[in-house]
Design a protein around this motif. Structure first.
Motif, PDB file in Angstrom:
ATOM      1  N   GLY A 168      -2.371 -13.193 -48.679  1.00  0.00           N
ATOM      2  CA  GLY A 168      -2.542 -12.665 -50.020  1.00  0.00           C
ATOM      3  C   GLY A 168      -2.830 -13.780 -51.016  1.00  0.00           C
ATOM      4  N   LEU A 169      -3.680 -13.499 -51.991  1.00  0.00           N
ATOM      5  CA  LEU A 169      -3.955 -14.434 -53.089  1.00  0.00           C
ATOM      6  C   LEU A 169      -3.893 -13.653 -54.385  1.00  0.00           C
ATOM      7  CD1 LEU A 169      -4.913 -17.121 -54.356  1.00  0.00           C
ATOM      8  CD2 LEU A 169      -7.263 -16.412 -53.866  1.00  0.00           C
ATOM      9  N   LEU A 170      -2.963 -14.015 -55.262  1.00  0.00           N
ATOM     10  CA  LEU A 170      -2.782 -13.321 -56.533  1.00  0.00           C
ATOM     11  C   LEU A 170      -2.987 -14.312 -57.665  1.00  0.00           C
ATOM     12  CD1 LEU A 170      -2.044 -10.791 -58.110  1.00  0.00           C
ATOM     13  CD2 LEU A 170       0.375 -11.311 -57.738  1.00  0.00           C
ATOM     14  N   VAL A 171      -4.044 -14.090 -58.456  1.00  0.00           N
ATOM     15  CA  VAL A 171      -4.403 -15.030 -59.520  1.00  0.00           C
ATOM     16  C   VAL A 171      -4.292 -14.364 -60.882  1.00  0.00           C
ATOM     17  CG1 VAL A 171      -5.933 -16.305 -57.978  1.00  0.00           C
ATOM     18  CG2 VAL A 171      -6.870 -14.465 -59.400  1.00  0.00           C
ATOM     19  N   LEU A 172      -4.382 -15.189 -61.920  1.00  0.00           N
ATOM     20  CA  LEU A 172      -4.218 -14.682 -63.288  1.00  0.00           C
ATOM     21  C   LEU A 172      -5.428 -13.893 -63.773  1.00  0.00           C
ATOM     22  CD1 LEU A 172      -2.601 -17.744 -65.108  1.00  0.00           C
ATOM     23  CD2 LEU A 172      -1.470 -15.637 -64.383  1.00  0.00           C
ATOM     24  N   ASP A 173      -6.634 -14.328 -63.386  1.00  0.00           N
ATOM     25  CA  ASP A 173      -7.827 -13.705 -63.963  1.00  0.00           C
ATOM     26  C   ASP A 173      -9.038 -13.986 -63.082  1.00  0.00           C
ATOM     27  OD1 ASP A 173      -9.807 -12.625 -65.528  1.00  0.00           O
ATOM     28  OD2 ASP A 173      -9.683 -14.132 -67.110  1.00  0.00           O
ATOM     29  N   MET A 174      -9.482 -13.007 -62.312  1.00  0.00           N
ATOM     30  CA  MET A 174     -10.658 -13.208 -61.474  1.00  0.00           C
ATOM     31  C   MET A 174     -11.944 -13.222 -62.298  1.00  0.00           C
ATOM     32  SD  MET A 174     -10.095 -14.016 -58.417  1.00  0.00           S
ATOM     33  CE  MET A 174     -11.768 -13.851 -57.790  1.00  0.00           C
ATOM     34  N   GLY A 175     -11.854 -12.931 -63.594  1.00  0.00           N
ATOM     35  CA  GLY A 175     -13.000 -13.096 -64.476  1.00  0.00           C
ATOM     36  C   GLY A 175     -13.227 -14.541 -64.867  1.00  0.00           C
ATOM     37  N   ASN A 176     -12.269 -15.396 -64.543  1.00  0.00           N
ATOM     38  CA  ASN A 176     -12.371 -16.824 -64.852  1.00  0.00           C
ATOM     39  C   ASN A 176     -12.941 -17.543 -63.629  1.00  0.00           C
ATOM     40  OD1 ASN A 176     -11.982 -19.559 -65.392  1.00  0.00           O
ATOM     41  ND2 ASN A 176     -10.000 -19.243 -66.363  1.00  0.00           N
ATOM     42  N   PRO A 177     -14.088 -18.200 -63.758  1.00  0.00           N
ATOM     43  CA  PRO A 177     -14.686 -18.886 -62.596  1.00  0.00           C
ATOM     44  C   PRO A 177     -13.765 -19.910 -61.954  1.00  0.00           C
ATOM     45  CG  PRO A 177     -16.288 -18.704 -64.365  1.00  0.00           C
ATOM     46  CD  PRO A 177     -14.970 -18.257 -64.939  1.00  0.00           C
ATOM     47  N   PHE A 178     -12.792 -20.441 -62.698  1.00  0.00           N
ATOM     48  CA  PHE A 178     -11.840 -21.377 -62.112  1.00  0.00           C
ATOM     49  C   PHE A 178     -11.111 -20.723 -60.938  1.00  0.00           C
ATOM     50  CE2 PHE A 178      -7.302 -22.523 -61.983  1.00  0.00           C
ATOM     51  CZ  PHE A 178      -7.407 -23.835 -61.538  1.00  0.00           C
ATOM     52  N   PHE A 179     -10.643 -19.492 -61.124  1.00  0.00           N
ATOM     53  CA  PHE A 179      -9.909 -18.813 -60.059  1.00  0.00           C
ATOM     54  C   PHE A 179     -10.834 -18.343 -58.943  1.00  0.00           C
ATOM     55  CE2 PHE A 179      -6.754 -18.380 -63.521  1.00  0.00           C
ATOM     56  CZ  PHE A 179      -5.700 -19.020 -62.877  1.00  0.00           C
ATOM     57  N   VAL A 180     -12.099 -18.097 -59.260  1.00  0.00           N
ATOM     58  CA  VAL A 180     -13.070 -17.800 -58.208  1.00  0.00           C
ATOM     59  C   VAL A 180     -13.190 -19.009 -57.279  1.00  0.00           C
ATOM     60  CG1 VAL A 180     -15.480 -17.270 -57.705  1.00  0.00           C
ATOM     61  CG2 VAL A 180     -14.335 -16.164 -59.642  1.00  0.00           C
ATOM     62  N   ASP A 181     -13.211 -20.214 -57.862  1.00  0.00           N
ATOM     63  CA  ASP A 181     -13.286 -21.430 -57.047  1.00  0.00           C
ATOM     64  C   ASP A 181     -12.007 -21.644 -56.236  1.00  0.00           C
ATOM     65  OD1 ASP A 181     -15.847 -22.024 -57.851  1.00  0.00           O
ATOM     66  OD2 ASP A 181     -15.250 -23.423 -59.418  1.00  0.00           O
ATOM     67  N   VAL A 182     -10.850 -21.339 -56.837  1.00  0.00           N
ATOM     68  CA  VAL A 182      -9.591 -21.416 -56.087  1.00  0.00           C
ATOM     69  C   VAL A 182      -9.654 -20.480 -54.879  1.00  0.00           C
ATOM     70  CG1 VAL A 182      -7.121 -20.869 -56.140  1.00  0.00           C
ATOM     71  CG2 VAL A 182      -8.159 -22.128 -58.041  1.00  0.00           C
ATOM     72  N   ALA A 183     -10.132 -19.262 -55.114  1.00  0.00           N
ATOM     73  CA  ALA A 183     -10.245 -18.286 -54.023  1.00  0.00           C
ATOM     74  C   ALA A 183     -11.215 -18.767 -52.953  1.00  0.00           C
ATOM     75  CB  ALA A 183     -10.692 -16.936 -54.574  1.00  0.00           C
ATOM     76  N   ARG A 184     -12.305 -19.408 -53.372  1.00  0.00           N
ATOM     77  CA  ARG A 184     -13.281 -19.919 -52.406  1.00  0.00           C
ATOM     78  C   ARG A 184     -12.642 -20.969 -51.484  1.00  0.00           C
ATOM     79  NH1 ARG A 184     -17.141 -21.964 -55.721  1.00  0.00           N
ATOM     80  NH2 ARG A 184     -18.038 -19.889 -55.936  1.00  0.00           N
ATOM     81  N   GLY A 185     -11.871 -21.875 -52.075  1.00  0.00           N
ATOM     82  CA  GLY A 185     -11.204 -22.890 -51.270  1.00  0.00           C
ATOM     83  C   GLY A 185     -10.190 -22.296 -50.313  1.00  0.00           C
ATOM     84  N   ALA A 186      -9.417 -21.322 -50.799  1.00  0.00           N
ATOM     85  CA  ALA A 186      -8.417 -20.667 -49.950  1.00  0.00           C
ATOM     86  C   ALA A 186      -9.082 -19.906 -48.811  1.00  0.00           C
ATOM     87  CB  ALA A 186      -7.558 -19.728 -50.786  1.00  0.00           C
TER      88      ALA A 186
END
Length: 340
Positions: free
Chosen positions: A66-84
């Motif tokens: 599971g990956l739970l982030v603050l805001d998938m509208g923020n490209p920063f968290f998209v990059d975090v998800a890509r790495g994970a």
């Protein structure tokens, strides 16, 4: 509606027992070559797909992280998800990505969903500053790693960036450029990252002999472009408008930039702007944005690796929880290069 094909159907068509079909799927080396070929032919002919949820219930282990982030509208968290996701795929796992939208109630609901699905573990950027959601989730004995957040008061692993250092980098750059009156567009005050970046900003001001009154804080309810535009409008309404602004993330900074452009305020000549995260859009903005870079892809991959290390059966006994703190980097572009 067509009825799904089950393991009993495969056994009937292949003329073998259900146990033999199970062995072909899970332990093929234990089945004679001819029998194995007959079962595989039946599987192919019937289009049988094994139930992963049933397998997980039997084995007590999931192939989903599971990956739970603050805001998938923020490209920063998209990059975090890509790495994970890259790290998870190397280990043969998938990633279930969920978005708390910076809402503690939604965070709690998604954590409950992860527990119901018996995920292998969770990568979590907390929205609840009180820590109650984490405490409730801990009862399920599902490993988790905090991402973009130091594991304060917990024993779990975490991967974060030194946000105090990042805030200091941003404001030190502005002070070195001659600015003595600054604003901090800060986002929700309950987020640790927002507070830490403000702490770093104040430290940089103190180094320059400036007091905390040199930094005017403009909090916002969210960390998005619309909130940045609203903060920009408030900034424009100030009688003693600061000459520079540091924003808690790039989306806020892009919103401030839009507000200045609409009002005819020059960036960087009338107002210097520094953001945080260094998302892809920062360099592509109408006025390329100076930003504090976070290694988001690396952060996601390292967090996933820590979770995999903790949840692998052979390695779990040797696993030691640890905090990984990465260093930010200032990327200077035109938005802060005014001469004062």
């Amino acid at each position: 509606m067509a009825q799904s094909v089950g393991i009993k159907d495969v056994a009937r068509v292949a003329g073998v027992s259900v146990g033999t079909v199970s062995n072909v799927i899970n332990r093929p080396d234990t089945v004679a070559t001819e029998t194995r070929a007959r079962v595989l032919s039946a599987i192919d002919r019937l289009g049988y797909v094994r139930s992963e949820s049933a397998r997980q219930l039997r084995a007590g282990r999931s192939r989903i992280m599971g990956l739970l982030v603050l805001d998938m509208g923020n490209p920063f968290f998209v990059d975090v998800a890509r790495g994970a996701e890259r790290a998870a795929r190397r280990a043969g796992l998938g990633v279930m990505v969920c978005n708390s939208a910076q809402n503690p109630r939604e965070e709690a609901e998604y954590l409950s969903l992860f527990a119901e699905q018996r995920v292998r573990g969770v990568l979590l950027t907390p929205a609840d500053a009180t820590g109650r959601n984490i405490e409730a989730f801990r009862r399920h004995n599902i490993p988790f790693v905090l991402v973009d957040r130091v594991a304060e008061g917990t024993t779990e692993c975490s991967v974060s960036v030194d946000d105090v250092a990042g805030g200091a980098l941003a404001v030190r750059h502005l002070v070195d450029a001659g600015h003595r009156s600054l604003a901090y567009v800060s986002g929700p005050p309950g987020l640790n990252q927002v507070r830490d970046r403000r702490t770093g900003a104040l430290e940089a001001l103190a180094e320059a002999g400036l007091g905390p009154d040199a930094l005017r804080e403009l909090p916002t309810e969210r960390l998005d472009v619309a909130a940045g535009r609203d903060a920009g409008a408030r900034l424009l309404g100030l009688a003693d408008r600061p000459t520079a602004v540091f924003c808690a993330n790039d989306l806020l900074a892009l919103g401030v930039l839009q507000a200045m452009y609409a009002a005819g305020v020059g960036v960087p000549d009338d107002l210097a702007i520094v953001g945080y995260d260094d998302i892809e859009f920062a360099a592509a903005a109408a006025v390329p944005l100076t930003s504090v870079r976070q290694p988001a892809v690396t952060m996601g991959a390292m967090a996933a690796d820590l979770l995999l290390e903790e949840t692998e059966e052979d390695a779990a006994r040797a696993h030691e929880h640890r905090r990984v703190v990465l260093q930010p980097e200032l990327v200077v572009r035109r938005s802060s290069l005014s001469a004062r």
